[in-house]
Enzyme design. Sequence first.
Site, PDB file in Angstrom:
ATOM      1  N   ASP A  45     -59.003  53.677  26.851  1.00 56.35           N
ATOM      2  CA  ASP A  45     -57.992  52.644  25.955  1.00 56.35           C
ATOM      3  C   ASP A  45     -56.749  53.172  25.506  1.00 56.35           C
ATOM      4  OD1 ASP A  45     -59.907  50.712  25.422  1.00 56.35           O
ATOM      5  OD2 ASP A  45     -59.741  50.910  23.474  1.00 56.35           O
ATOM      6  N   ALA A 185     -51.681  53.930   1.726  1.00 58.80           N
ATOM      7  CA  ALA A 185     -51.478  54.633   0.553  1.00 58.80           C
ATOM      8  C   ALA A 185     -50.655  54.142  -0.697  1.00 58.80           C
ATOM      9  CB  ALA A 185     -50.892  56.402   0.858  1.00 58.80           C
TER      10      ALA A 185
END
Length: 265
Positions: A45, A185
Amino acid sequence: MRFAITSKGDARSNTLMHKMRTYLQDFDLQYDEDQPDICISVGGDGTLLYAFHRYSSRLDKTAFVGVHTGHLGFYADWVPEEIEKLVIAIAKTPYQVVEYPLLEVIIRYQHGGRETRYLALNESTVKSVDSTLVMDVEIRGQHFERFRGDGLCVATPSGSTAYNKALGGAILHPSLSAIQLTEMASINNRVFRTVGSPLVLPAHHTCILKPVNRPDFQVTVDHLTLLHKDVKSIQFRVADEKMRFARFRPFPFWKRVHDSFISDN
């Protein structure tokens, strides 16, 4: 038909590249690295992402097909043992074009006058250079939230299986013309609050990030990592351009998801 081949660069990929080039030229196809009608990616990829960025200025004219020489990829649907079959298909068979949506990233600067535009096949991320990222998030021109945390990721549907998935984002089928905003986060407590969930935006919605304090950011666009200073805003939307894949046989998306994340084979 004009063709080009992009290789991962390892010995196996280079051998396949040279073999395919010879075979295709034997069928009187023209090798043209500058203006190919079809670009063959040999590797994984990452190799196809490189090919995409190389030919991003002619996406309406170049279609892509991938041969994977490592682990099963989401963009490469042929294996080395099938290159003779692929060569014959390219030389003799009209191919179906399958289009995937892309992400447009526009970075504007505090002193005006210039802006930088990128296209992403997988995703773009934004992080602060040396501290917590603090960004005002606007959707369709309206303030949505003030984000505090490690960073933000905006992914295409085809890129939703990559970094976006690792962040807890949803997997979207590439037939959906959308982008997805996912948090890294985030800081959530009694003082600071974000929505805490990935947001899927349709093609007619635009997301803009505006710095609250520091104007310097580390921005990634697929495999590229870039430092941008004096940033005024970063805009994300579904691009007008599409990624065009040359399909010579079915390549079901959900089967790829199953084979990549669930299958033991």
